[in-house]
Design an enzyme around this catalytic site. Structure first.
Site, PDB file in Angstrom:
ATOM      1  N   ASN A 208      51.458  24.254  45.710  1.00 29.14           N
ATOM      2  CA  ASN A 208      52.528  25.246  45.801  1.00 29.14           C
ATOM      3  C   ASN A 208      53.086  25.264  47.221  1.00 29.14           C
ATOM      4  OD1 ASN A 208      50.909  27.235  47.430  1.00 29.14           O
ATOM      5  ND2 ASN A 208      49.666  27.221  45.550  1.00 29.14           N
ATOM      6  N   LEU A 306      38.966  35.368  43.701  1.00 26.56           N
ATOM      7  CA  LEU A 306      38.819  36.799  43.970  1.00 26.56           C
ATOM      8  C   LEU A 306      37.903  37.479  42.964  1.00 26.56           C
ATOM      9  CD1 LEU A 306      42.337  38.097  45.064  1.00 26.56           C
ATOM     10  CD2 LEU A 306      40.196  38.279  46.333  1.00 26.56           C
ATOM     11  N   LYS A 340      40.691  42.701  39.286  1.00 27.37           N
ATOM     12  CA  LYS A 340      39.779  41.886  40.099  1.00 27.37           C
ATOM     13  C   LYS A 340      38.818  42.733  40.929  1.00 27.37           C
ATOM     14  CE  LYS A 340      43.151  38.120  40.308  1.00 27.37           C
ATOM     15  NZ  LYS A 340      42.524  37.309  39.240  1.00 27.37           N
TER      16      LYS A 340
END
Length: 405
Positions: A208, A306, A340
């Protein structure tokens, strides 16, 4: 106050005489002061004056290297806890803003990784000139502390804004910054940065646009405030952060392992990286040729760093995530915070100019698990990093207070 090394850069203006008072006050306050001067500054005040006050030879000749075992401007920059440039003339400010380095003051400024304070001093019309104001804004955007000049009679005969801030005021700012800089001492931060790379074949890969600049800014600011830092970084073009333990990785799986290992004795994880969410199920051993036809690229999810680390965290550890979104940023950010199990999340809309990838600025919203929402203005990533770290420290202090209350 514990003795800390302060650099005082003196520019070539009539206000240079005030630098003697500044050096004297800093020494009286327990600082170890090294003075640097431009050649023009030596026309207004003798180096011997500052040498007598600081008990160190004043460095003003870029070609004078008193110690053959080190390069002067690099050595003093490395030792400095803070660099104050006072007076900063219009010419000196322009050089600092545009990276010019033709004297000891500006050359050292490029080598210094510590916080920098600039105290402008010049004629009122020079100070108000659009070029000077633009240059000062460039410095502010980089995280430089620019003090406002005082108002009153000027040496040129005019009255207005342009007087160098009083030495007492500069010393107060220095003290406040240094006290702030050490407020993370004793804490171990694990910070992730950059993209991860998932190979398709020996030539192609999925990744990315993350540049790593936000994570590297967080690492640099945490170190400047006294923290121990482990920086787990994907591939970037950035220089290593001085003082950080660098862990270079390539894939999301490798980043997870690097974070898990570092978190064994860490206090805080700030996950500023942008790990690839998917990877090819099959990695081709050789470069896929067009003549072989269109490949079928089956994908699978990469590990959720995470969520994995949050589930296995030790008591007392703080976990902060980032959410780079292009729509409904706050909604998605809150959802990620809850799903998360994070303590805090930093949300930004990367579709907005100046807040996306590979730029030096950012505009973020900080959401804590207590429901507090703090929207920060557009600013340099170094300044954003400083604000985030301050909020992490406040969050930890509030949790510690609840435990002992």
């Amino acid at each position: 106050m514990e003795q800390k090394s302060i650099l005082v850069g003196v520019g070539g203006g009539i206000a240079a005489y005030k630098s003697a008072s500044l050096c004297s006050l800093l020494v009286k306050n327990g600082f170890d002061v090294q003075a640097l001067m431009t050649e023009h500054a030596t026309r207004f005040i003798q180096p011997l004056t500052l040498q007598a006050l600081t008990k160190h030879p004043v460095i003003f000749d870029t070609f004078a290297e008193p110690n053959p075992s080190e390069i002067a401007h690099i050595a003093v920059a490395d030792r400095a806890k803070l660099y104050v440039i006072a007076p900063a003339t219009a010419n000196l400010i322009a050089k600092l803003a545009h990276g010019l380095a033709d004297d000891m003051v500006t050359t050292t400024a490029l080598a210094a990784t510590c916080r920098t304070v600039v105290a402008p001093a010049m004629n009122v019309h020079m100070y108000d000139h659009p070029a000077v104001q633009e240059n000062l804004q460039i410095l502010r955007d980089r995280g430089v502390i620019v003090m406002d000049p005082g108002e009153g009679p000027l040496a040129c005969g005019y009255t207005g804004k342009g007087r160098m801030p009083e030495p007492e005021d500069i010393v107060s700012v220095i003290k406040a910054l240094l006290e702030e800089q050490q407020d993370l001492e004793g804490l171990h931060f694990v910070i992730t940065a950059g993209p991860t790379v998932e190979d398709i074949d020996p030539v192609r890969f999925l990744t990315n646009r993350s540049s790593g600049k936000m994570g590297y800014a967080l690492a640099a600011q945490a170190i400047s405030r006294g923290a121990k830092v482990t920086l787990v970084s994907g591939p970037t073009h950035l220089n290593p952060v001085p003082g950080a333990k660098m862990v270079h990785i390539r894939s999301t799986e490798q980043m997870l392992r690097g974070v898990q290992e570092a978190m064994a004795d860490a206090d805080v994880l700030i996950a500023a990286a942008a790990p690839a969410d998917y990877r090819p199920v099959q990695v081709f051993g050789h470069k896929w040729k067009k003549s072989d036809g269109l490949p079928e690229l089956a994908l699978e999810e990469t590990p959720d760093i995470l969520a994995t680390v949050s589930r296995s965290r030790r008591e007392g550890q703080t976990i902060v995530g980032f959410a780079a979104e292009t729509r409904d940023a706050l909604s998605f950010g809150r959802r990620k915070l809850e799903s998360k199990g994070l303590d805090m999340i930093i949300v930004n809309d990367v579709s907005q100019p100046g807040a996306g990838f590979d730029v030096d600025t950012n505009q973020v919203v900080v959401i804590s698990r207590t429901g507090d929402v703090d929207t920060l203005p557009m600013m340099a990533k170094s300044s954003v990093a400083d604000r985030i770290l301050t909020r992490v420290k406040a969050l930890r202090n509030s949790v510690d207070g609840e435990r002992t209350g």
